[in-house]
Structure formats: structure tokens, C-alpha cells
Design an enzyme around this catalytic site. Structure first.
Site, PDB file in Angstrom:
ATOM      1  N   SER A  33       0.843  -1.199   0.000  1.00 46.36           N
ATOM      2  CA  SER A  33       0.000   0.000   0.000  1.00 46.36           C
ATOM      3  C   SER A  33       0.876   1.246   0.000  1.00 46.36           C
ATOM      4  O   SER A  33       2.054   1.176  -0.364  1.00 46.36           O
ATOM      5  CB  SER A  33      -0.940  -0.014   1.212  1.00 46.36           C
ATOM      6  OG  SER A  33      -1.927   0.977   1.104  1.00 46.36           O
ATOM      7  N   ASN A  34       0.331   2.393   0.372  1.00 45.68           N
ATOM      8  CA  ASN A  34       1.098   3.635   0.421  1.00 45.68           C
ATOM      9  C   ASN A  34       0.555   4.532   1.540  1.00 45.68           C
ATOM     10  O   ASN A  34      -0.400   4.169   2.214  1.00 45.68           O
ATOM     11  CB  ASN A  34       1.054   4.347  -0.939  1.00 45.68           C
ATOM     12  CG  ASN A  34      -0.370   4.688  -1.337  1.00 45.68           C
ATOM     13  OD1 ASN A  34      -1.032   5.501  -0.711  1.00 45.68           O
ATOM     14  ND2 ASN A  34      -0.857   4.030  -2.388  1.00 45.68           N
ATOM     15  N   HIS A  35       1.173   5.702   1.711  1.00 48.97           N
ATOM     16  CA  HIS A  35       0.861   6.557   2.866  1.00 48.97           C
ATOM     17  C   HIS A  35      -0.303   7.515   2.661  1.00 48.97           C
ATOM     18  O   HIS A  35      -0.482   8.436   3.459  1.00 48.97           O
ATOM     19  CB  HIS A  35       2.096   7.366   3.267  1.00 48.97           C
ATOM     20  CG  HIS A  35       3.180   6.532   3.889  1.00 48.97           C
ATOM     21  ND1 HIS A  35       2.999   5.873   5.077  1.00 48.97           N
ATOM     22  CD2 HIS A  35       4.427   6.255   3.475  1.00 48.97           C
ATOM     23  CE1 HIS A  35       4.114   5.224   5.379  1.00 48.97           C
ATOM     24  NE2 HIS A  35       4.993   5.432   4.419  1.00 48.97           N
ATOM     25  N   ALA A 100      -4.842   7.379  -4.271  1.00 48.82           N
ATOM     26  CA  ALA A 100      -3.473   6.953  -4.560  1.00 48.82           C
ATOM     27  C   ALA A 100      -3.533   5.443  -4.821  1.00 48.82           C
ATOM     28  O   ALA A 100      -3.300   4.631  -3.928  1.00 48.82           O
ATOM     29  CB  ALA A 100      -2.549   7.275  -3.396  1.00 48.82           C
TER      30      ALA A 100
END
Ligand code: CTP
Ligand code: CA
Length: 225
Positions: A33-35, A100
Site C-alpha cells: 500500500s502507500n501513505h 493513490a
């Protein structure tokens, strides 16, 4: 009204917004995943609703309250998000891709938790590309909404954003410098440049809620047929 400072710029319009990260499963307990916090997408949903729109917010895994009178659809991975976005976009006037989305996902999802192997000190994960959700919406020949994307960049922000605008056939792109500490992914503030085929407008750093109001006004003006 003048009293509340709200505008009616999206009265009667239907808006779909994607927000937050996606989460791509590797095995039953792990993911890629991402932030992304989802804050910008949620702020846009709230601003669009206050501007009179009917809003569907397609949210990846985030820790945020649903804005009042917004219809929220929760999704986990990019393929779920695309399915929900395609369904919701059939009836909408404006589509905003603020999520995102993970560009890649693990090629396979292991049925069981992946184990370390004795004597094996290195490992690799095979990845495959995810579908591009906003580009899919913008590529429609029928029921194509006014389509807005974001460009999260750490360098040459305007250059890469221009490129994405054209490649994805978007009507507008909101370029976002995620390298600076006080704007972008997890911050309450952001600074952006709004780019379409004819113009480029810088909006200086502001609270995401204020920025969202400005962006909704700009989008509403440009989306008028
Ligand atoms: N996007 C999308 N689906 C994807 C990837 C991106 O809908 N699979 C959308 C994002 O929501 C955003 C825009 O495309 O509106 C640009 O996302 P970004 O990550 O900046 O661009 P990419 O095209 O993925 O290019 P890169 O990450 O290589 O810069
Ligand atoms: Ca990307």
C-alpha cells in the site's frame, strides 16, 4: 447563501470521487500500500456536497469520517475500486480521481501466510500492473463525465502533470508536490497547481478544506457544457 459562505455551483450535478490508498493483498496477513491519508479526497467530497452536488465517495482503507450526506462506498484493492468507480460513473457529471491507487499488485495472492524458508536470506515479489481507473473513465466514448485527475510528484511537477493530462485524456489535472513535508500525503495542508489544456493556475498552500472549496469552484466552472 451569503451567510454560510456556501456556493451553489454544483446544484443538480452528480460527482464521483475516489480517495485514499488501495491495499493489495500478498497473503492473508500482508499487503502492499502507500501513505495516502484520503484527506484531500474526503475534503473534496465535503466541498462538492456543500456546493449542492450529489456525491459518491469511493474510499480505500482510511481512518476518516464520512462527510454529511455523502454516499460512501468502501473498497480495498484497485480492482474493487475500479469496479465501484465504473458503476458510479455511469450516472455522474464529474469524476475526480483523488485516490493513490497502487500501481502494481502481487501477481498472486497466497492462500496461506507465506513462510520464511530455512537458509534463504533473500526474497522477491512478482508484481503485475493494476488497471488505471481514471484513464478508464476518461477513455469512454459514451457517458463520459468531466474527468479530473491528481498528479502526485516529487520532482518536475508541472512537466509530469502535463504528460499525465494528455496520456490519460483528462479534462483537468491537479498537480501535487508530495516531496515537501508540509503538503501532500499525510498533511492537513496542501499546495497545488491546476492544469488543463489552456491554462495553469497555482493555488498556494492552504488547509485541505479551503483548497477543496477553491478546487470545486474551478472544476464547476470548467465542467459547464
Ligand atoms: N490513477 C488511477 N488508477 C491507477 C493509477 C493512478 O486512477 N491505477 C489515478 C490517480 O487517482 C490520479 C492519477 O491517476 O488521479 C495520477 O496518479 P499518479 O500515481 O500520480 O500517476 P500514475 O499514472 O500512476 O504515474 P506514476 O505513479 O508512475 O507517476
Ligand atoms: Ca501511481
Amino acid at each position: 447563501s451569503l451567510l454560510s459562505g456556501s456556493s451553489d455551483c454544483l446544484r443538480g450535478k452528480s460527482v464521483v470521487i475516489t480517495a485514499g490508498p488501495t491495499r493489495e493483498a500478498l497473503d492473508p496477513v500482508r499487503y502492499l500500500s502507500n501513505h495516502s491519508s484520503g484527506k484531500m479526497g474526503f475534503a473534496l467530497a465535503e466541498a462538492a456536497q456543500r456546493a449542492g452536488a450529489q456525491v459518491t465517495l469511493i474510499a480505500g482503507p482510511v481512518n476518516l469520517a464520512t462527510p454529511a450526506q455523502v454516499k460512501r462506498v468502501d473498497v480495498v484493492d484497485a480492482r474493487d475500486m475500479r469496479a465501484a468507480a465504473e458503476r458510479a460513473a455511469d450516472l455522474c457529471d464529474i469524476f475526480i480521481g483523488a485516490a493513490a491507487v497502487a500501481d502494481f499488485r502481487p501477481a498472486t495472492m497466497a492462500e496461506q501466510k507465506i513462510k520464511k524458508r530455512e537458509g534463504c536470506d533473500e526474497s522477491a515479489i512478482a508484481l503485475v500492473k493494476n488497471p488505471d481507473i481514471v484513464a478508464g473513465i476518461a477513455a469512454r466514448s459514451q457517458r463520459r463525465p468531466f474527468t479530473v485527475g491528481f498528479a502526485a510528484e516529487t520532482q518536475q511537477v508541472e512537466h509530469y502533470a502535463q504528460d499525465k493530462l494528455q496520456r490519460k485524456n483528462l479534462d483537468m489535472i491537479i498537480a501535487n508536490d508530495v516531496s515537501s513535508t508540509n503538503s501532500g500525503f499525510n498533511s492537513d495542508r496542501n499546495a497545488v497547481t491546476v492544469i488543463d489544456r489552456h491554462s495553469s493556475t497555482h493555488l498556494p498552500q492552504a488547509l485541505k478544506a479551503d483548497l477543496a472549496r477553491q478546487l470545486i469552484e474551478i472544476i464547476a466552472a470548467k465542467a459547464q457544457p
